[in-house]
Write a protein that holds these residues in place. Structure first.
Motif, PDB file in Angstrom:
ATOM      1  N   ALA A  17       0.830  -1.208   0.000  1.00 29.36           N
ATOM      2  CA  ALA A  17       0.000   0.000   0.000  1.00 29.36           C
ATOM      3  C   ALA A  17       0.863   1.255   0.000  1.00 29.36           C
ATOM      4  O   ALA A  17       0.537   2.232  -0.691  1.00 29.36           O
ATOM      5  CB  ALA A  17      -0.924  -0.005   1.210  1.00 29.36           C
ATOM      6  N   GLU A  18       1.942   1.261   0.776  1.00 26.26           N
ATOM      7  CA  GLU A  18       2.866   2.403   0.762  1.00 26.26           C
ATOM      8  C   GLU A  18       3.338   2.682  -0.652  1.00 26.26           C
ATOM      9  O   GLU A  18       3.344   3.836  -1.112  1.00 26.26           O
ATOM     10  CB  GLU A  18       4.078   2.131   1.656  1.00 26.26           C
ATOM     11  CG  GLU A  18       3.898   2.471   3.115  1.00 26.26           C
ATOM     12  CD  GLU A  18       5.220   2.414   3.873  1.00 26.26           C
ATOM     13  OE1 GLU A  18       6.270   2.135   3.230  1.00 26.26           O
ATOM     14  OE2 GLU A  18       5.205   2.639   5.088  1.00 26.26           O
ATOM     15  N   LYS A  19       3.762   1.653  -1.347  1.00 27.51           N
ATOM     16  CA  LYS A  19       4.292   1.798  -2.707  1.00 27.51           C
ATOM     17  C   LYS A  19       3.228   2.328  -3.667  1.00 27.51           C
ATOM     18  O   LYS A  19       3.463   3.274  -4.427  1.00 27.51           O
ATOM     19  CB  LYS A  19       4.829   0.450  -3.195  1.00 27.51           C
ATOM     20  CG  LYS A  19       5.393   0.479  -4.619  1.00 27.51           C
ATOM     21  CD  LYS A  19       5.970  -0.871  -4.990  1.00 27.51           C
ATOM     22  CE  LYS A  19       6.469  -0.875  -6.438  1.00 27.51           C
ATOM     23  NZ  LYS A  19       7.531   0.135  -6.664  1.00 27.51           N
ATOM     24  N   VAL A  20       2.032   1.735  -3.609  1.00 31.31           N
ATOM     25  CA  VAL A  20       0.971   2.126  -4.532  1.00 31.31           C
ATOM     26  C   VAL A  20       0.478   3.544  -4.238  1.00 31.31           C
ATOM     27  O   VAL A  20       0.312   4.362  -5.155  1.00 31.31           O
ATOM     28  CB  VAL A  20      -0.202   1.121  -4.474  1.00 31.31           C
ATOM     29  CG1 VAL A  20      -1.391   1.621  -5.295  1.00 31.31           C
ATOM     30  CG2 VAL A  20       0.254  -0.246  -4.975  1.00 31.31           C
ATOM     31  N   PHE A  21       0.249   3.863  -2.967  1.00 31.72           N
ATOM     32  CA  PHE A  21      -0.214   5.209  -2.624  1.00 31.72           C
ATOM     33  C   PHE A  21       0.852   6.255  -2.964  1.00 31.72           C
ATOM     34  O   PHE A  21       0.520   7.372  -3.370  1.00 31.72           O
ATOM     35  CB  PHE A  21      -0.560   5.290  -1.143  1.00 31.72           C
ATOM     36  CG  PHE A  21      -1.862   4.626  -0.765  1.00 31.72           C
ATOM     37  CD1 PHE A  21      -3.019   4.867  -1.496  1.00 31.72           C
ATOM     38  CD2 PHE A  21      -1.939   3.775   0.331  1.00 31.72           C
ATOM     39  CE1 PHE A  21      -4.225   4.265  -1.146  1.00 31.72           C
ATOM     40  CE2 PHE A  21      -3.134   3.169   0.686  1.00 31.72           C
ATOM     41  CZ  PHE A  21      -4.278   3.406  -0.059  1.00 31.72           C
ATOM     42  N   ALA A  22       2.132   5.903  -2.796  1.00 33.17           N
ATOM     43  CA  ALA A  22       3.209   6.842  -3.112  1.00 33.17           C
ATOM     44  C   ALA A  22       3.258   7.130  -4.608  1.00 33.17           C
ATOM     45  O   ALA A  22       3.526   8.272  -5.029  1.00 33.17           O
ATOM     46  CB  ALA A  22       4.552   6.282  -2.643  1.00 33.17           C
ATOM     47  N   GLU A  23       2.997   6.120  -5.420  1.00 37.67           N
ATOM     48  CA  GLU A  23       3.100   6.280  -6.873  1.00 37.67           C
ATOM     49  C   GLU A  23       1.811   6.793  -7.507  1.00 37.67           C
ATOM     50  O   GLU A  23       1.851   7.572  -8.463  1.00 37.67           O
ATOM     51  CB  GLU A  23       3.488   4.940  -7.504  1.00 37.67           C
ATOM     52  CG  GLU A  23       4.890   4.471  -7.116  1.00 37.67           C
ATOM     53  CD  GLU A  23       5.235   3.112  -7.701  1.00 37.67           C
ATOM     54  OE1 GLU A  23       4.339   2.482  -8.316  1.00 37.67           O
ATOM     55  OE2 GLU A  23       6.393   2.676  -7.537  1.00 37.67           O
ATOM     56  N   ALA A  24       0.660   6.369  -6.989  1.00 39.35           N
ATOM     57  CA  ALA A  24      -0.614   6.693  -7.629  1.00 39.35           C
ATOM     58  C   ALA A  24      -1.455   7.701  -6.854  1.00 39.35           C
ATOM     59  O   ALA A  24      -2.425   8.234  -7.404  1.00 39.35           O
ATOM     60  CB  ALA A  24      -1.424   5.414  -7.843  1.00 39.35           C
TER      61      ALA A  24
END
Length: 209
Positions: free
Chosen positions: A25-32
């Motif tokens: 979730a950290e990765k996805v929220f950071a990118e999107a």
């Protein structure tokens, strides 16, 4: 497996799955961003069925708030180095070390926080008005105590905290820019040099050394 061990095993699996989901979730929220992220995309990155995400986190907002509170809790723990320090050299120096290490190890969490705040904190405004405000007031009072004791120059504690956050979180939020200018990720030696440089500039600037 004995009956006594089964609950322990289930708890371990739950912790492992939650950690996996939060990392994805950290990765996805950071990118999107919050708007661009979906539970399906997070599930795909985590390598878990979407149903598993909803088992642990009922909604995307619940998961998002957990990601945000998680990075803030990590930052709060880093600030404990200031609480019992005899002065700014030890306290602020250790705080800079800890915050930059967090930027190194949790860059996506920092980016999620930065993006949320830059968009007016639509999801976590209540968090800013309570937890962050109280925390900032407490650290500002600590810094003012060092000023009153003659251990550092009479600077505005709030603005010093803003500078500390900007300097340390820059290495996460603008990590791509730093890596581009550096010709690649910072090495262990370069991270140590960065920490020492930031500490020296700030501590000299506030008259602590």
């Amino acid at each position: 497996m004995s009956e006594a061990l089964r609950p322990l095993r289930r708890n371990e699996i739950r912790q492992q799955n939650e950690a996996l989901i939060l990392q994805a979730a950290e990765k996805v929220f950071a990118e999107a961003g919050f708007g661009g992220a979906t539970m399906q995309l997070i599930a795909d990155v985590a390598g878990l069925p979407k149903a598993n995400l909803h088992y642990y986190f009922a909604t995307k907002e619940e998961l998002y708030r957990k990601v945000v509170s998680n990075i803030f809790d990590i930052w709060l723990h880093a600030a404990e180095s200031m609480d019992n320090a005899p002065g700014p050299v030890e306290g602020i120096g250790a705080y800079i070390d800890a915050k930059m290490e967090i930027s190194r190890r949790h860059p996506d969490g920092s980016k999620v926080w930065a993006s949320e705040v830059m968009h007016g904190a639509p999801v976590i405004q209540d968090y800013l008005e309570t937890t962050l405000r109280d925390w900032t007031a407490g650290r500002a009072a600590l810094i003012q105590g060092w000023i009153d004791a003659g251990k550092m120059a009479p600077v505005n504690p709030d603005h010093l905290l803003y500078m500390l956050w900007a300097a340390t979180q820059h290495y996460a939020d603008f990590g791509h820019q730093i890596e581009t200018l550096n010709g690649g990720p910072l090495t262990d030696t370069q991270w140590r040099e960065a920490k020492d440089s930031v500490k020296a500039m700030i501590l000299r600037g506030i008259g602590a050394i």
